[in-house]
Design a protein around this motif. Structure first.
Motif, PDB file in Angstrom:
ATOM      1  N   ARG A 123     -97.102 -74.474 -10.884  1.00 36.11           N
ATOM      2  CA  ARG A 123     -97.933 -75.448 -10.141  1.00 36.11           C
ATOM      3  C   ARG A 123     -99.404 -75.236 -10.465  1.00 36.11           C
ATOM      4  N   LYS A 124     -99.782 -73.948 -10.560  1.00 34.78           N
ATOM      5  CA  LYS A 124    -101.179 -73.619 -10.894  1.00 34.78           C
ATOM      6  C   LYS A 124    -101.525 -74.128 -12.308  1.00 34.78           C
ATOM      7  N   GLN A 125    -100.581 -73.943 -13.217  1.00 36.61           N
ATOM      8  CA  GLN A 125    -100.777 -74.406 -14.605  1.00 36.61           C
ATOM      9  C   GLN A 125    -100.772 -75.934 -14.702  1.00 36.61           C
ATOM     10  N   LYS A 126    -100.171 -76.570 -13.672  1.00 38.88           N
ATOM     11  CA  LYS A 126     -99.928 -78.023 -13.683  1.00 38.88           C
ATOM     12  C   LYS A 126     -99.014 -78.432 -14.839  1.00 38.88           C
ATOM     13  N   SER A 127     -98.132 -77.530 -15.208  1.00 38.99           N
ATOM     14  CA  SER A 127     -97.169 -77.850 -16.259  1.00 38.99           C
ATOM     15  C   SER A 127     -96.038 -76.837 -16.249  1.00 38.99           C
ATOM     16  N   GLY A 128     -94.940 -77.229 -16.847  1.00 43.97           N
ATOM     17  CA  GLY A 128     -93.788 -76.336 -16.957  1.00 43.97           C
ATOM     18  C   GLY A 128     -92.534 -77.155 -17.190  1.00 43.97           C
ATOM     19  N   HIS A 129     -91.530 -76.486 -17.725  1.00 45.11           N
ATOM     20  CA  HIS A 129     -90.243 -77.157 -17.960  1.00 45.11           C
ATOM     21  C   HIS A 129     -89.139 -76.187 -17.540  1.00 45.11           C
ATOM     22  N   ILE A 130     -88.327 -76.609 -16.605  1.00 51.72           N
ATOM     23  CA  ILE A 130     -87.240 -75.761 -16.109  1.00 51.72           C
ATOM     24  C   ILE A 130     -85.915 -76.309 -16.633  1.00 51.72           C
ATOM     25  N   PHE A 131     -85.147 -75.433 -17.300  1.00 53.53           N
ATOM     26  CA  PHE A 131     -83.790 -75.799 -17.723  1.00 53.53           C
ATOM     27  C   PHE A 131     -82.813 -75.074 -16.810  1.00 53.53           C
ATOM     28  N   ASN A 132     -81.979 -75.821 -16.126  1.00 56.55           N
ATOM     29  CA  ASN A 132     -80.926 -75.216 -15.318  1.00 56.55           C
ATOM     30  C   ASN A 132     -79.600 -75.419 -16.043  1.00 56.55           C
ATOM     31  N   VAL A 133     -79.015 -74.310 -16.466  1.00 54.23           N
ATOM     32  CA  VAL A 133     -77.786 -74.420 -17.257  1.00 54.23           C
ATOM     33  C   VAL A 133     -76.593 -74.616 -16.323  1.00 54.23           C
ATOM     34  N   SER A 134     -76.077 -75.817 -16.353  1.00 51.56           N
ATOM     35  CA  SER A 134     -74.912 -76.176 -15.551  1.00 51.56           C
ATOM     36  C   SER A 134     -73.695 -76.110 -16.451  1.00 51.56           C
ATOM     37  N   SER A 135     -72.923 -77.166 -16.494  1.00 53.07           N
ATOM     38  CA  SER A 135     -71.669 -77.178 -17.252  1.00 53.07           C
ATOM     39  C   SER A 135     -71.097 -78.588 -17.169  1.00 53.07           C
ATOM     40  N   ILE A 136     -70.110 -78.870 -18.028  1.00 49.18           N
ATOM     41  CA  ILE A 136     -69.363 -80.112 -17.810  1.00 49.18           C
ATOM     42  C   ILE A 136     -68.662 -80.024 -16.449  1.00 49.18           C
ATOM     43  N   GLY A 137     -68.453 -78.782 -15.989  1.00 46.09           N
ATOM     44  CA  GLY A 137     -67.874 -78.558 -14.652  1.00 46.09           C
ATOM     45  C   GLY A 137     -68.855 -78.884 -13.533  1.00 46.09           C
ATOM     46  N   GLY A 138     -70.091 -79.225 -13.880  1.00 44.08           N
ATOM     47  CA  GLY A 138     -71.065 -79.689 -12.892  1.00 44.08           C
ATOM     48  C   GLY A 138     -71.070 -81.210 -12.820  1.00 44.08           C
ATOM     49  N   ALA A 139     -70.296 -81.834 -13.718  1.00 44.54           N
ATOM     50  CA  ALA A 139     -70.203 -83.297 -13.738  1.00 44.54           C
ATOM     51  C   ALA A 139     -68.886 -83.761 -13.137  1.00 44.54           C
ATOM     52  N   ARG A 140     -67.862 -82.953 -13.323  1.00 42.77           N
ATOM     53  CA  ARG A 140     -66.547 -83.317 -12.782  1.00 42.77           C
ATOM     54  C   ARG A 140     -65.756 -82.046 -12.430  1.00 42.77           C
ATOM     55  N   GLY A 141     -65.149 -82.053 -11.261  1.00 40.23           N
ATOM     56  CA  GLY A 141     -64.342 -80.901 -10.870  1.00 40.23           C
ATOM     57  C   GLY A 141     -62.968 -80.974 -11.506  1.00 40.23           C
ATOM     58  N   TYR A 142     -62.373 -79.821 -11.781  1.00 35.09           N
ATOM     59  CA  TYR A 142     -61.020 -79.835 -12.331  1.00 35.09           C
ATOM     60  C   TYR A 142     -60.221 -78.633 -11.824  1.00 35.09           C
ATOM     61  N   ALA A 143     -58.906 -78.778 -11.853  1.00 35.42           N
ATOM     62  CA  ALA A 143     -58.013 -77.766 -11.271  1.00 35.42           C
ATOM     63  C   ALA A 143     -58.230 -76.396 -11.883  1.00 35.42           C
ATOM     64  N   GLY A 144     -58.228 -75.397 -11.016  1.00 36.66           N
ATOM     65  CA  GLY A 144     -58.386 -74.020 -11.482  1.00 36.66           C
ATOM     66  C   GLY A 144     -59.832 -73.603 -11.608  1.00 36.66           C
ATOM     67  N   SER A 145     -60.752 -74.556 -11.397  1.00 32.73           N
ATOM     68  CA  SER A 145     -62.181 -74.249 -11.557  1.00 32.73           C
ATOM     69  C   SER A 145     -62.977 -74.770 -10.369  1.00 32.73           C
TER      70      SER A 145
END
Ligand SMILES: NC(=O)c1ccc[n+]([C@@H]2O[C@H](COP(=O)([O-])OP(=O)(O)OC[C@H]3O[C@@H](n4cnc5c(N)ncnc54)[C@H](OP(=O)(O)O)[C@@H]3O)[C@@H](O)[C@H]2O)c1
Length: 278
Positions: A123-145
């Motif tokens: 915020r102080k820099q007034k810039s930045g890029h955050i990558f949050n590593v999700s998964s295809i499992g963050g788009a659709r749920g599936y059995a066993g996961s």
């Protein structure tokens, strides 16, 4: 081009390690954090643009120390990659509450704690890029996961809200949704299965495990190329909110959107029937 400073979690191996390598290859500086940073030092040797720090994402003091150290070295953090994570697999009933808590402690609360520590600086820099590593499992749920998917869905909902909150500070957020990448993710050093024996789930859990054992270390996704792709995104003025990584991710997420649109249309009459009549 101005050198960017990256701060990467879970950089000891897998995607995080290759993201660190890619950033260095493209001339950036890297703070690579790992539960045991000694291995990183041995791997990279002396490198003027790399600092390797011990950091477990479930240890608040360790997070504070690592971010402080990072700023001491490089004065700023331009790119935060929340990559550390693991897969808690197993049919829901076979996964204990403690195992679920552990999954969320790493994949969700750890990410939030690291981000909270870095945000005042961005915020102080007034810039930045955050990558949050999700998964295809963050788009659709599936059995066993289901538990793993729950952690990644949570990560995605939070990331979307956060992106909205941070836009006016010049901070970007990108959710990364990898398909299957060739890392340790599916081997015994990372993946966990249910810890409660329930006979009715024994076969399906065993099938899931043997399917993952079979593809482990034979996945199609190349971590080095994902590292390069993230570097590309850091150079974009308008990076995407979500980045699907790998042709399998494109297919999996694309077909899920089609399925959801179809379902929405199929039930639209009943959906609209719940409005108060004018
Ligand atoms: N590979 C895939 O197919 C795939 C697909 C979709 C999403 N992902 C996601 O990608 C991310 C990276 O996974 P990967 O494929 O690189 O798996 P990996 O090879 O198993 O690496 C996992 C990394 O996370 C670290 N980690 C685990 N718990 C941690 C903690 N409490 N604190 C700090 N670091 C911790 C590990 O550190 P240690 O070495 O100390 O254990 C390791 O560096 C994860 O978030 C995963 O969910 C991977």
């Amino acid at each position: 081009m101005v050198q960017k400073v990256w701060f990467i979690t879970g950089a000891s191996r897998g995607l995080g390690l290759d993201m660190a390598r890619a950033a260095l290859r493209h001339g950036d500086k890297v703070v690579a954090t790992a539960r045991n940073a000694k291995g990183l030092v041995e791997r990279f040797g002396e490198h003027k643009d790399l600092v390797a720090l011990d950091m477990d994402v479930t240890n608040q003091q360790g997070i504070t120390n690592a971010v402080t150290e990072a700023v001491k070295h490089f004065e700023r953090i331009d790119v935060l990659v929340n990559n550390a994570g693991y897969g808690q697999m197993g049919r829901f009933e076979t996964v204990s509450s403690r195992a679920i808590e552990r999954q969320f402690a790493v994949n969700v609360f750890g990410v939030m704690d690291v981000t909270r520590e870095v945000l005042p600086l961005m915020r102080k820099q007034k810039s930045g890029h955050i990558f949050n590593v999700s998964s295809i499992g963050g788009a659709r749920g599936y059995a066993g996961s289901s538990v793993y998917c729950a952690s990644k869905f949570t990560l995605e909902g939070w990331s979307e809200g956060l992106a909205d909150e941070l836009e006016s500070f010049g901070i970007k957020v990108t959710i990364v949704e990898p398909g299957f990448f060739r890392t340790d993710f599916l081997d015994a050093s990372s993946v966990s299965y249910g810890d409660i024996d329930i006979p009715v789930y024994a076969d399906s859990n065993a099938e899931h495990k043997s399917m993952f054992d079979e593809i482990s270390h034979a996945q199609a996704g190349d971590p080095a190329k994902l590292g390069d792709a993230l570097v590309t995104l850091t150079r974009e003025e308008n990076p995407p909110m979500r980045f699907a990584a790998g042709s399998d991710a494109l297919e999996f997420i694309g077909s899920d959107f089609a399925r959801r649109l179809l379902e929405l249309a199929q039930w639209s009459k009943l959906t609209c029937s719940t409005d108060i009549s004018q």
